[in-house]
Design a protein around this motif. Structure first.
Motif, PDB file in Angstrom:
ATOM      1  N   SER A 166       0.844  -1.194   0.000  1.00 32.90           N
ATOM      2  CA  SER A 166       0.000   0.000   0.000  1.00 32.90           C
ATOM      3  C   SER A 166       0.877   1.242   0.000  1.00 32.90           C
ATOM      4  CB  SER A 166      -0.908   0.003   1.235  1.00 32.90           C
ATOM      5  OG  SER A 166      -1.858  -1.029   1.166  1.00 32.90           O
ATOM      6  N   ILE A 167       0.527   2.193  -0.854  1.00 30.46           N
ATOM      7  CA  ILE A 167       1.286   3.434  -0.958  1.00 30.46           C
ATOM      8  C   ILE A 167       0.414   4.585  -0.450  1.00 30.46           C
ATOM      9  CG2 ILE A 167       2.561   4.995  -2.473  1.00 30.46           C
ATOM     10  CD1 ILE A 167       3.822   2.240  -2.306  1.00 30.46           C
ATOM     11  N   PRO A 168       0.707   5.120   0.733  1.00 35.12           N
ATOM     12  CA  PRO A 168      -0.095   6.238   1.258  1.00 35.12           C
ATOM     13  C   PRO A 168      -0.069   7.431   0.306  1.00 35.12           C
ATOM     14  CG  PRO A 168       1.319   5.313   2.973  1.00 35.12           C
ATOM     15  CD  PRO A 168       1.756   4.696   1.674  1.00 35.12           C
ATOM     16  N   GLU A 169      -1.215   8.095   0.183  1.00 33.25           N
ATOM     17  CA  GLU A 169      -1.387   9.326  -0.599  1.00 33.25           C
ATOM     18  C   GLU A 169      -1.340   9.114  -2.109  1.00 33.25           C
ATOM     19  OE1 GLU A 169       1.015  12.588   0.726  1.00 33.25           O
ATOM     20  OE2 GLU A 169       0.806  12.048   2.833  1.00 33.25           O
ATOM     21  N   LEU A 170      -1.120   7.885  -2.565  1.00 35.82           N
ATOM     22  CA  LEU A 170      -1.092   7.638  -4.007  1.00 35.82           C
ATOM     23  C   LEU A 170      -2.508   7.447  -4.526  1.00 35.82           C
ATOM     24  CD1 LEU A 170       0.537   7.061  -6.647  1.00 35.82           C
ATOM     25  CD2 LEU A 170       0.443   4.633  -5.999  1.00 35.82           C
ATOM     26  N   ALA A 171      -2.894   8.256  -5.532  1.00 34.42           N
ATOM     27  CA  ALA A 171      -4.155   8.057  -6.235  1.00 34.42           C
ATOM     28  C   ALA A 171      -3.919   7.066  -7.374  1.00 34.42           C
ATOM     29  CB  ALA A 171      -4.697   9.397  -6.721  1.00 34.42           C
ATOM     30  N   HIS A 172      -4.587   7.224  -8.515  1.00 39.88           N
ATOM     31  CA  HIS A 172      -4.477   6.201  -9.557  1.00 39.88           C
ATOM     32  C   HIS A 172      -3.256   6.405 -10.452  1.00 39.88           C
ATOM     33  CE1 HIS A 172      -5.943   2.875 -11.925  1.00 39.88           C
ATOM     34  NE2 HIS A 172      -5.763   3.583 -13.026  1.00 39.88           N
ATOM     35  N   ALA A 173      -3.063   7.607 -10.926  1.00 44.53           N
ATOM     36  CA  ALA A 173      -1.998   7.866 -11.904  1.00 44.53           C
ATOM     37  C   ALA A 173      -0.625   7.888 -11.230  1.00 44.53           C
ATOM     38  CB  ALA A 173      -2.250   9.191 -12.607  1.00 44.53           C
ATOM     39  N   LEU A 174       0.405   7.654 -12.051  1.00 44.43           N
ATOM     40  CA  LEU A 174       1.788   7.694 -11.571  1.00 44.43           C
ATOM     41  C   LEU A 174       2.566   8.859 -12.158  1.00 44.43           C
ATOM     42  CD1 LEU A 174       2.756   3.908 -11.790  1.00 44.43           C
ATOM     43  CD2 LEU A 174       2.072   5.196  -9.758  1.00 44.43           C
ATOM     44  N   ALA A 175       1.923   9.662 -12.983  1.00 40.91           N
ATOM     45  CA  ALA A 175       2.592  10.793 -13.618  1.00 40.91           C
ATOM     46  C   ALA A 175       1.564  11.892 -13.855  1.00 40.91           C
ATOM     47  CB  ALA A 175       3.234  10.378 -14.945  1.00 40.91           C
ATOM     48  N   ASP A 176       2.045  13.089 -14.106  1.00 37.71           N
ATOM     49  CA  ASP A 176       1.169  14.205 -14.425  1.00 37.71           C
ATOM     50  C   ASP A 176       0.704  14.113 -15.874  1.00 37.71           C
ATOM     51  OD1 ASP A 176       1.374  15.370 -11.889  1.00 37.71           O
ATOM     52  OD2 ASP A 176       3.145  16.550 -12.438  1.00 37.71           O
ATOM     53  N   GLU A 177      -0.436  14.724 -16.151  1.00 39.93           N
ATOM     54  CA  GLU A 177      -0.915  14.802 -17.532  1.00 39.93           C
ATOM     55  C   GLU A 177       0.024  15.676 -18.369  1.00 39.93           C
ATOM     56  OE1 GLU A 177      -3.240  13.128 -18.828  1.00 39.93           O
ATOM     57  OE2 GLU A 177      -4.194  12.281 -17.054  1.00 39.93           O
ATOM     58  N   PRO A 231       8.230  11.177 -21.679  1.00 40.00           N
ATOM     59  CA  PRO A 231       8.923  10.953 -20.408  1.00 40.00           C
ATOM     60  C   PRO A 231       8.981  12.243 -19.594  1.00 40.00           C
ATOM     61  CG  PRO A 231      10.159  10.000 -22.229  1.00 40.00           C
ATOM     62  CD  PRO A 231       9.057  10.812 -22.843  1.00 40.00           C
ATOM     63  N   ALA A 232       8.801  12.117 -18.283  1.00 37.92           N
ATOM     64  CA  ALA A 232       8.781  13.277 -17.396  1.00 37.92           C
ATOM     65  C   ALA A 232       9.551  12.939 -16.125  1.00 37.92           C
ATOM     66  CB  ALA A 232       7.344  13.674 -17.060  1.00 37.92           C
ATOM     67  N   PRO A 233       9.998  13.958 -15.386  1.00 36.44           N
ATOM     68  CA  PRO A 233      10.673  13.676 -14.118  1.00 36.44           C
ATOM     69  C   PRO A 233       9.798  12.825 -13.201  1.00 36.44           C
ATOM     70  CG  PRO A 233      10.969  15.974 -14.733  1.00 36.44           C
ATOM     71  CD  PRO A 233       9.972  15.401 -15.695  1.00 36.44           C
ATOM     72  N   GLN A 234      10.423  11.918 -12.508  1.00 38.43           N
ATOM     73  CA  GLN A 234       9.709  10.997 -11.627  1.00 38.43           C
ATOM     74  C   GLN A 234       9.084  11.738 -10.449  1.00 38.43           C
ATOM     75  OE1 GLN A 234      12.016   8.179  -9.203  1.00 38.43           O
ATOM     76  NE2 GLN A 234      10.888   6.529 -10.205  1.00 38.43           N
ATOM     77  N   LEU A 235       7.784  11.525 -10.234  1.00 36.11           N
ATOM     78  CA  LEU A 235       7.098  12.140  -9.112  1.00 36.11           C
ATOM     79  C   LEU A 235       7.469  11.426  -7.808  1.00 36.11           C
ATOM     80  CD1 LEU A 235       3.506  12.615 -10.596  1.00 36.11           C
ATOM     81  CD2 LEU A 235       5.345  14.308 -10.448  1.00 36.11           C
ATOM     82  N   PRO A 236       7.404  12.133  -6.672  1.00 34.26           N
ATOM     83  CA  PRO A 236       7.779  11.509  -5.398  1.00 34.26           C
ATOM     84  C   PRO A 236       7.014  10.221  -5.099  1.00 34.26           C
ATOM     85  CG  PRO A 236       7.632  13.880  -5.135  1.00 34.26           C
ATOM     86  CD  PRO A 236       7.130  13.580  -6.513  1.00 34.26           C
ATOM     87  N   LEU A 237       5.708  10.184  -5.364  1.00 29.82           N
ATOM     88  CA  LEU A 237       4.952   8.968  -5.070  1.00 29.82           C
ATOM     89  C   LEU A 237       5.290   7.854  -6.052  1.00 29.82           C
ATOM     90  CD1 LEU A 237       1.498  10.502  -4.063  1.00 29.82           C
ATOM     91  CD2 LEU A 237       3.119   9.294  -2.585  1.00 29.82           C
TER      92      LEU A 237
END
Length: 265
Positions: free
Chosen positions: A223-234, A239-245
């Protein structure tokens, strides 16, 4: 960290991340989300699993990334509006699953990955691809993982606006994509990590818990606290910088696959 390698494997676009020494190593194959990150290159940036002594080959899903019609998402969105299950989600799942054996053969011809068992990883609908390969395919797999996965197709369809007009055929299709119901087949197939964001859609979160409980031994929930569904920004295509979650998810996946790499031969 080596630069990504892009290519085509039996018609399927891929982004490959080599191990540090760029030489022979086990293979982990992934399928991305339809949400962000929604291309092989973007998924590779979100969960690169750097440091693993393995090749990570991220396959492009049908209708996504390099396979978007006319280079836009418009055609895919139109299919979702036409019939989210029968015109979009299920055909994409079927095609991605069916094209995998030939893509794997092509990857093995292009990269020094050997012919041992592979790892499989999928996010969202890509998670259904990984689970379907575990349930319906005899390709040897040393470990699997899914992230915010489409575990029950009815749950995924229920996320879209309006009440879906099920008929006999679509009822049968939806019931066929229920991996909790296929837990007995998944049990013992390969160790499975189920990653679930604590802020993911409640129905998908419940399905993740049900899958872990149903499959039992060899399956773990992360389980990943605070993680919603997506793993990246729209928009999630490039390719984009990796988000903290996403970094937390990436760390969990890296630890999981590293634990099981010895079984890759």
């Amino acid at each position: 960290m080596r630069s990504p390698i892009t290519g085509i494997a039996a018609g399927v676009p891929f982004t490959a991340l080599p191990p540090a020494d760029d030489g022979p190593a086990p293979l982990i194959v992934t399928w991305h989300m339809l949400d962000a990150p929604r291309s092989d290159a973007a998924f590779a940036a979100a969960v690169p699993m750097n440091g693993l002594p393995a090749w990570r080959v991220h396959l492009g899903m049908p209708m996504c990334g390099a396979r978007m019609v006319d280079g836009t998402m418009d055609a895919g969105l139109e299919l979702l509006r036409k019939d989210v299950l029968m015109a979009a989600l299920y055909p994409i799942l079927v095609q991605a699953t069916e094209e995998f054996p030939a893509a794997l053969e092509s990857i093995r011809a292009q990269l020094p990955v050997g012919d041992g068992p592979v790892g499989v990883l999928g996010g969202s609908l890509g998670g259904a691809v990984a689970l379907r390969i575990l349930a319906d395919n005899d390709i040897p797999v040393f470990a699997g993982a899914v992230v915010n996965a489409a575990i029950r197709m009815r749950s995924v369809v229920g996320l879209f606006p309006g009440e879906y007009p099920y008929v006999a055929e679509s009822e049968k299709v939806a019931d066929s994509v229920d991996f909790v119901a296929q837990a007995a087949t998944l049990a013992g197939r390969a160790p499975l990590l189920v990653v679930s964001g604590e802020l993911d859609h409640p129905s998908l979160r419940a399905d993740a818990l049900d899958l872990v409980n149903a499959v039992g031994d060899g399956t773990e929930l992360l389980s990943i606290p605070e993680l919603a569904h997506a793993l990246a920004d729209e928009p999630g295509i490039e390719p984009a910088p990796q988000l903290p979650l996403a970094r937390e998810v990436d760390a969990g996946l890296t630890t999981w696959f590293r634990r099981h790499l010895a079984d890759a031969g």
